[in-house]
Design an enzyme around this catalytic site. Structure first.
Site, PDB file in Angstrom:
ATOM      1  N   THR B 147       0.828  -1.556  -0.118  1.00  0.00           N
ATOM      2  CA  THR B 147       0.088  -0.188   0.010  1.00  0.00           C
ATOM      3  C   THR B 147       0.826   1.249   0.220  1.00  0.00           C
ATOM      4  O   THR B 147       1.191   1.716  -1.052  1.00  0.00           O
ATOM      5  CB  THR B 147      -1.384  -0.136   1.208  1.00  0.00           C
ATOM      6  OG1 THR B 147      -0.482   0.019   2.296  1.00  0.00           O
ATOM      7  CG2 THR B 147      -1.807  -1.217   0.966  1.00  0.00           C
ATOM      8  N   LYS B 169       3.764  -6.913   3.979  1.00  0.00           N
ATOM      9  CA  LYS B 169       3.577  -5.828   4.288  1.00  0.00           C
ATOM     10  C   LYS B 169       2.754  -4.533   4.819  1.00  0.00           C
ATOM     11  O   LYS B 169       2.606  -5.717   6.092  1.00  0.00           O
ATOM     12  CB  LYS B 169       2.313  -5.664   2.932  1.00  0.00           C
ATOM     13  CG  LYS B 169       0.804  -4.968   3.291  1.00  0.00           C
ATOM     14  CD  LYS B 169       0.371  -3.789   3.203  1.00  0.00           C
ATOM     15  CE  LYS B 169      -0.977  -3.995   4.149  1.00  0.00           C
ATOM     16  NZ  LYS B 169      -0.222  -2.516   4.592  1.00  0.00           N
ATOM     17  N   THR B 180      -0.173  -3.025  11.474  1.00  0.00           N
ATOM     18  CA  THR B 180      -1.285  -3.673   9.872  1.00  0.00           C
ATOM     19  C   THR B 180      -0.256  -4.388   8.932  1.00  0.00           C
ATOM     20  O   THR B 180       0.060  -3.793   7.959  1.00  0.00           O
ATOM     21  CB  THR B 180      -1.789  -2.204   8.937  1.00  0.00           C
ATOM     22  OG1 THR B 180      -2.371  -1.230  10.384  1.00  0.00           O
ATOM     23  CG2 THR B 180      -2.577  -1.602   8.331  1.00  0.00           C
ATOM     24  N   GLU B 260       5.793   4.557   7.038  1.00  0.00           N
ATOM     25  CA  GLU B 260       5.854   6.118   6.818  1.00  0.00           C
ATOM     26  C   GLU B 260       6.576   6.821   7.443  1.00  0.00           C
ATOM     27  O   GLU B 260       5.648   7.472   8.792  1.00  0.00           O
ATOM     28  CB  GLU B 260       4.140   6.040   7.566  1.00  0.00           C
ATOM     29  CG  GLU B 260       2.573   5.221   5.868  1.00  0.00           C
ATOM     30  CD  GLU B 260       1.392   4.985   6.319  1.00  0.00           C
ATOM     31  OE1 GLU B 260       1.206   5.989   7.312  1.00  0.00           O
ATOM     32  OE2 GLU B 260       0.837   4.405   5.330  1.00  0.00           O
ATOM     33  N   ASN B 379      -0.531  11.228   6.408  1.00  0.00           N
ATOM     34  CA  ASN B 379      -2.094  10.306   7.040  1.00  0.00           C
ATOM     35  C   ASN B 379      -2.587  11.301   7.382  1.00  0.00           C
ATOM     36  O   ASN B 379      -3.505  10.886   7.429  1.00  0.00           O
ATOM     37  CB  ASN B 379      -1.032  10.076   8.199  1.00  0.00           C
ATOM     38  CG  ASN B 379      -0.725   8.207   7.728  1.00  0.00           C
ATOM     39  OD1 ASN B 379      -1.669   7.713   7.393  1.00  0.00           O
ATOM     40  ND2 ASN B 379       0.317   8.131   8.398  1.00  0.00           N
ATOM     41  N   SER B 384      -8.371  11.501   1.235  1.00  0.00           N
ATOM     42  CA  SER B 384      -8.757  12.202   0.411  1.00  0.00           C
ATOM     43  C   SER B 384      -8.312  12.648  -0.691  1.00  0.00           C
ATOM     44  O   SER B 384      -7.359  11.805  -1.600  1.00  0.00           O
ATOM     45  CB  SER B 384      -8.962  13.657   1.193  1.00  0.00           C
ATOM     46  OG  SER B 384      -8.456  13.425   1.539  1.00  0.00           O
TER      47      SER B 384
END
Lengths: 384, 384
Positions: B147, B169, B180, B260, B379, B384
């Protein structure tokens, strides 16, 4: 306003040189009586700063005649020598305040953890602060306890002939138990220490204890309530508690509104919980979810992150009965997609999240902030 | 490498059109036997995605013949229709894989919560993936489950004539229970389901479960271990467990290294704890302290924030006996100022924090990341 709104109190705020910036860093609040009843609530962090250990001891007597507060250094994790510094601070204040004894003088410190305070500046500062004491000194005292606060925080409430005033500081390490805050409340109401204690604990439980800006619990949190009795009035208990609650709620809201780097104030209301504890646990789980805090910063009504936060708790709920509203739009219904998320208007600073657990009738409100690049910047360079 | 390192497995990774970017988003891993024993560990989040609910059910039979994984959508909080989508996914795979039945096909999804999957793209994609299955498809499968991962993650270990391979992942919402992540491990060792389960649980407990990048627990975490028995070898139990542990540890370390927005990987070791639970609790409290994470980002050895985090736990310790080292410099001794903090060199990506509770002889290692402006940026604009 501030701590000198109530009769019987004088205060001062000066620059003692503790902060390298030369900004005000030392405050003194004195209760001139006729009474000196007091109550205090302190951090529940097990690593407690020296001034917290000292002031907790002072409060066991139920009387506080003065409070010395400094910014520019937390005096936390400073060992036995740090505790001696706090002791010396109270002794110095007693020396320059006629009729006061060190055992009734509370001390509160805020700033960087793990550094000794510059006592060669602090002790002479106390002498100068004592000379500057005034019935109008509340504002200056509120200014002197600021750290990364951008504005000073004061509030006042009260009844016929009596009042409760207060000042607060706190912008980071804001999370319950209590939040990184120093708060001094004063009242000229004639109230005994046990009643002060009851009113203060009831108020902090639903105000300062439900402010969770960044999930980080301080070593120095201190909230004091001092009563001079100078009004000669003893209010009805409920009326007095309401005034204390009002000042605490006002100050708590100001803390959230000035939190480090924040661009949003998030009001999280958990409704229809099986118990108030469940509501608070769920509220905190949402308040502390970094991904959600980032989404709110980006004005993104990402309700999936609310559900994933709720799912980490032990509260009573069924996943497929959860409902979530963001700014009153029920974007999640029965644990799944609800109203159109494009209907959510997130342009304003205050964002309201409502989490309906559909498991009972209890509720709680927790206040939090968003997570921003400014928060990271401010806190990645704090001590260096 | 990856899931096709072990004999008896084929895999594929294709772009089914689930991601708007057109990047690969659908992976298929097939166990061609002779055995189909399997074990699985899933998120402890109470809000579970549809594929987690489905795959947990599949695993109760102790056999998994194939796994369908998609990125581009988590299929979480999608209600009964979302569960039907997962069911249809397994049915479609059974239809295009001769000799397979839906009840033995696990499904895993990752991506945004609260959106239905585009089944009109996913189902034809399964047919194309089945046609692309290859003994060399492990790499492509690993690519298709990414992702926000910047790199794909694979690992392999094993013994004489048998091996354990895996892919993972995960880059955000990385926190235990599990993190996650989607992970598929395969082995050609001939091991029964209960032994697979034991090896997998032992390994995840000290690897994936101790990765805490951002404190946020996912709704979709899935770790599967599939055994084909194709090597005809049944390794010694300890040797097999060691291989599974090794692959899990390797993949977990890769997850932290690609989290991230992170600029630092933080290895938190809690030593001399009264119990392993205490060590883990303290490790997590440090891992999740936003202020400390910001300080590490700023290369600031702010040990006071470590102590204030430890102080929020219920672990056994005395505040004035705590010691903390950052990159092997004991900056905090006996709860107070220790060695010169300027001796700490924090230029490199890996930062080591050692917290000595001086309360026993147990220890634990938790991995975390720093908090950066890039994390916030990534994040705050995800959905959006």
């Amino acid at each position: 306003m501030s701590v000198t709104a109530a009769k019987g109190f004088t205060a001062a705020g000066i620059a003692a040189g503790i902060k390298e910036s030369g900004n005000p860093d030392l405050a003194l609040v004195v209760n001139n009586g006729p009474r000196r009843a007091a109550a205090g609530v302190f951090t529940s962090n097990r690593v407690k700063a020296a001034p917290v250990l000292w002031s907790e001891q002072v409060l066991t007597g139920g009387e506080v005649s003065a409070v010395v507060l400094n910014s520019g250094g937390a005096n936390a994790c400073t060992g036995p020598l740090g505790f001696q510094d706090t002791h010396a601070t109270a002794e110095k204040a007693a020396e320059v305040l006629p009729g006061h004894s060190a055992g009734e003088i509370a001390v509160a410190s805020t700033g960087l953890i793990g550094l000794r305070l510059p006592m060669d500046k602090l002790l002479p500062g106390i002498e100068r602060a004592a000379a500057a004491l005034s019935e109008h000194g509340g504002e200056k005292a509120a200014l002197a306890i600021k750290t990364t606060d951008t504005v000073h925080k004061t509030a006042v409430a009260g009844g016929e002939g009596w009042s409760v005033g207060g000042m607060a500081k706190g912008a980071g390490m804001l999370a319950p138990g209590l939040a990184t805050m120093l708060v001094v409340l004063t009242t000229d109401a004639d109230v005994e220490a046990p009643a002060l204690d009851g009113a203060l604990r009831a108020a902090t439980r639903t105000t300062f204890d439900r402010v969770d800006s960044d999930g980080c619990m301080s070593t120095n949190d201190t909230v004091l309530l001092l009563a001079s009795g100078a009004s000669g009035i003893t209010p009805e208990r409920a009326e007095f508690e309401q005034a204390v609650q009002s000042v605490c709620a006002d100050l708590a809201r100001q803390l959230i509104g000035d939190a480090e780097g924040a661009s949003k104030d998030i009001r999280i209301e958990v409704i229809n919980a099986a118990s108030e504890d469940d509501a608070v646990e769920v509220g905190r789980s949402i308040a502390r979810n970094n991904l959600l805090k980032c989404a709110i910063h980006g004005e993104d009504p990402n309700w999936g992150r609310v559900l994933s936060a709720i799912g980490t708790t032990k509260a009573a709920f069924e996943p497929d009965r959860l409902n979530v509203a963001i700014n009153d739009v029920w974007v999640c219904k029965d644990g799944s997609v609800g109203e159109d998320r494009d209907l959510v208007d997130m342009r304003y600073r205050e964002v309201r999240i409502t989490a309906d657990l559909a498991a009972g009738s209890e509720s709680a409100v927790i206040w939090a902030n968003d997570l921003t690049a400014e928060y990271v910047h401010e806190n990645s360079a704090y001590s260096s």
